[in-house]
Scaffold this active site. Structure first.
Site, PDB file in Angstrom:
ATOM      1  N   VAL A  22      10.603  33.677  13.806  1.00 11.91           N
ATOM      2  CA  VAL A  22       9.332  33.748  13.076  1.00 11.91           C
ATOM      3  C   VAL A  22       8.212  33.110  13.902  1.00 11.91           C
ATOM      4  CG1 VAL A  22       8.125  33.129  10.952  1.00 11.91           C
ATOM      5  CG2 VAL A  22      10.569  33.694  10.868  1.00 11.91           C
ATOM      6  N   ARG A  53      12.422  22.126  20.493  1.00 15.88           N
ATOM      7  CA  ARG A  53      13.383  21.114  20.927  1.00 15.88           C
ATOM      8  C   ARG A  53      13.535  21.127  22.440  1.00 15.88           C
ATOM      9  NH1 ARG A  53      18.935  21.144  17.803  1.00 15.88           N
ATOM     10  NH2 ARG A  53      17.666  22.709  16.827  1.00 15.88           N
ATOM     11  N   ARG A  54      13.590  22.320  23.040  1.00 13.97           N
ATOM     12  CA  ARG A  54      13.804  22.439  24.488  1.00 13.97           C
ATOM     13  C   ARG A  54      12.700  23.306  25.106  1.00 13.97           C
ATOM     14  NH1 ARG A  54      19.088  22.132  26.523  1.00 13.97           N
ATOM     15  NH2 ARG A  54      18.001  22.547  28.486  1.00 13.97           N
ATOM     16  N   VAL A 138       9.349  31.873   0.118  1.00 16.77           N
ATOM     17  CA  VAL A 138      10.108  32.694  -0.842  1.00 16.77           C
ATOM     18  C   VAL A 138       9.808  34.162  -0.593  1.00 16.77           C
ATOM     19  CG1 VAL A 138      10.550  33.174  -3.281  1.00 16.77           C
ATOM     20  CG2 VAL A 138       9.929  30.854  -2.576  1.00 16.77           C
ATOM     21  N   GLU A 196      24.445  35.160   8.702  1.00 22.22           N
ATOM     22  CA  GLU A 196      24.413  34.122   9.738  1.00 22.22           C
ATOM     23  C   GLU A 196      25.842  33.767  10.146  1.00 22.22           C
ATOM     24  OE1 GLU A 196      21.644  32.440  10.776  1.00 22.22           O
ATOM     25  OE2 GLU A 196      20.141  33.039   9.305  1.00 22.22           O
ATOM     26  N   ASP A 207      20.242  28.864  -0.743  1.00 19.30           N
ATOM     27  CA  ASP A 207      18.946  29.434  -0.347  1.00 19.30           C
ATOM     28  C   ASP A 207      18.204  29.975  -1.580  1.00 19.30           C
ATOM     29  OD1 ASP A 207      17.232  30.812   1.953  1.00 19.30           O
ATOM     30  OD2 ASP A 207      17.698  32.385   0.507  1.00 19.30           O
ATOM     31  N   LYS A 211      14.653  28.682  -3.643  1.00 19.91           N
ATOM     32  CA  LYS A 211      13.567  29.613  -3.964  1.00 19.91           C
ATOM     33  C   LYS A 211      13.317  29.648  -5.478  1.00 19.91           C
ATOM     34  CE  LYS A 211      14.510  32.379   0.161  1.00 19.91           C
ATOM     35  NZ  LYS A 211      15.318  33.462   0.732  1.00 19.91           N
ATOM     36  N   GLY A 313      13.106  38.002   8.375  1.00 26.60           N
ATOM     37  CA  GLY A 313      12.790  38.660   9.644  1.00 26.60           C
ATOM     38  C   GLY A 313      11.519  38.102  10.261  1.00 26.60           C
TER      39      GLY A 313
HETATM   40  N1  HSE Z   1      18.595  33.801   4.660  1.00 24.99           N
HETATM   41  C1  HSE Z   1      17.624  34.388   3.813  1.00 24.99           C
HETATM   42  C2  HSE Z   1      18.142  35.703   3.278  1.00 24.99           C
HETATM   43  C3  HSE Z   1      16.319  34.660   4.472  1.00 24.99           C
HETATM   44  O1  HSE Z   1      19.259  36.133   3.563  1.00 24.99           O
HETATM   45  O2  HSE Z   1      17.411  36.329   2.526  1.00 24.99           O
HETATM   46  C4  HSE Z   1      15.457  33.455   4.586  1.00 24.99           C
HETATM   47  O3  HSE Z   1      15.100  32.942   3.363  1.00 24.99           O
END
Ligand code: HSE
Length: 439
Positions: A22, A53-54, A138, A196, A207, A211, A313
């Site tokens: 992002v 960080r790097r 959100v 992920e 998550d 939200k 995304g």
């Molecule tokens: N990991 C979240 C999702 C996106 O799968 O919708 C970021 O909030």
């Protein structure tokens, strides 16, 4: 290495914290669309520094902007706005509080932080007269928080219900169309990059619960934190659940449901929950497939509203971040501020056990006289009214589906517990809450 580049006269100077998917898009758009953004904001908006960080891992970024010292960057005299895209609670909370105390406005996509610490952040923003915007926290690109915070500020919102996690929606949509089980579908989603490497925050509902806390806080003018949100993920959703849903023209979605609940004495409270739900295939949310997000809002005067789009995304989330940045810049130009925290209603949060829900219970039972009566008696004993019963025979067993009317969730849970212990019940095939139908 310098952390701050030479400023343009009168520009709004942005410190970017984090430059992943992002952040990279935000940096690109700030540079490529500088002229357009300046015209819309009424003032140039330019990068003053980027904390990562790097720094050596970012050859694509101007080296004079890069620093590893976020703490120093956020309070630099050359910075007006901090855009935070790092995520997580610490050390980000400290950075943002320091930035706000130093009078910098903050734009963040950090749902976990906002769901726990928005009160402190708003307090610091108020004390300094700074802005705090978080549209990207959100549902990614979907303009949702601004409508709740501003467009609907004159209305009375009664319900916000939606798909706010794309990973779980992708998995449930795939299970629905393929008939495959959860573990197999999660593996496939990981392989295709839809989940992920560590999918815990998504599949266990953390998550979505963060939200939901943000949505409930804005919709009901009440401080709701993630720990106030009842949370169940999708790991226990089975192919049998999807099959049971399909038979009755339903599908399964992981929903965040935030409601204003009024009890018999007229006392209002807020219920916020995240759990798998059966909804009719005719419901607007049922048609939301893949990784898309959609949120359905009900308000007294506005009626029903639906918000739909990409919830994650790089570019979609950057769109929301840049919208917030332009808002901050416009506020600065006129010497004003955006909306402050609105928590005046301070409604109590209703425990899940007392929240009215409806259950769909699918059972495999012995097919003989008196079985239905025993099952029905268990519902009656807990004060739960049955809305529909459907039976089909399978050999010497019967498949029995019971759909209830609304009852306190604890009463429904106790009923299922009792039914599962009846001798005549061979198996509790599926238990799931039902939404989106008449009560
Ligand atoms: N990991 C979240 C999702 C996106 O799968 O919708 C970021 O909030």
């Amino acid at each position: 290495m310098n952390t701050v580049a030479a400023p343009q006269e009168g520009a709004i100077r942005v410190a970017l914290l984090g430059c992943g998917t992002v952040g990279g898009e935000v940096a690109r758009l700030l540079t490529e669309q500088a002229g357009e953004l300046a015209a819309r904001a009424g003032v140039p908006v330019e990068l003053a520094g980027i904390a990562v960080r790097r720094p050596d891992k970012h050859p694509e970024l101007p080296p004079e902007l890069l620093t590893a010292d976020a703490e120093k960057l956020v309070t630099s005299d050359e910075v007006d706005v901090v855009v935070e895209l790092v995520g997580g609670i610490e050390p980000v909370r400290g950075w943002l509080l320091a930035a706000l105390k130093a009078g910098k406005s903050v734009v963040t996509a950090n749902k976990a932080l906002l769901a726990e610490h928005s009160a402190d952040l708003f307090e610091a923003a108020d004390a300094a007269g700074a802005d705090l915007y978080f549209e990207a926290a959100v549902a990614g690109a979907i303009p949702l928080l601004r409508p709740l915070r501003e467009s609907l500020a004159g209305d009375r919102i009664t319900r916000v219900m939606g798909i706010v996690n794309g990973t779980t929606n992708y998995i449930l949509s795939a299970m629905d169309s393929s008939g495959a089980g959860y573990a197999e579908t999660l593996d496939e989603a990981s392989r295709l990059g839809y989940a992920e490497a560590d999918p815990t925050a998504d599949v266990d509902g953390y998550d979505a619960a963060s939200k939901a806390a943000i949505l409930a806080s804005l919709a009901f003018h009440t401080r709701v934190t993630a720990s106030d949100v009842h949370r169940e993920g999708i790991a226990d959703v089975t192919a049998a659940d999807l099959g049971a849903a399909r038979i009755l023209g339903r599908t399964v979605k992981l929903l965040a449901i935030c409601e204003r609940v009024t009890d018999d004495d007229g006392v209002e409270s807020v219920s916020a929950r995240v759990h798998p739900v059966m909804i009719p295939r005719s419901h607007q949310l049922a048609g939301v497939g893949g990784a898309f997000n959609a949120v359905y809002v009900e308000a007294d005067a506005a009626g029903e509203l639906m918000f739909y789009g990409q919830g994650a995304g790089g570019a979609p989330t950057a769109s929301a971040v840049l919208g917030d940045l332009v808002a901050v810049a416009r506020n600065r130009v006129v010497g004003g501020r955006g909306p402050r925290e609105s928590a005046h209603a301070a409604l109590p949060v209703r425990p899940m056990g007392q929240t009215p829900t409806r259950y769909h219970v699918s059972l495999s039972v012995a097919d003989r006289a008196g079985v239905l009566a025993q099952v029905a008696q268990a519902f009656a004993d807990h004060g739960v009214s049955i809305a529909a019963v459907r039976q089909s025979d399978v050999g010497d067993r019967a498949s029995l589906v019971v759909v209830t009317h609304q009852a306190p969730d604890a009463a429904l849970e106790s009923t299922v517990d009792e039914i599962s212990r009846l001798d005549v019940v061979h198996e509790v095939v599926s238990v799931m809450r039902v939404e989106g139908e008449d009560q």
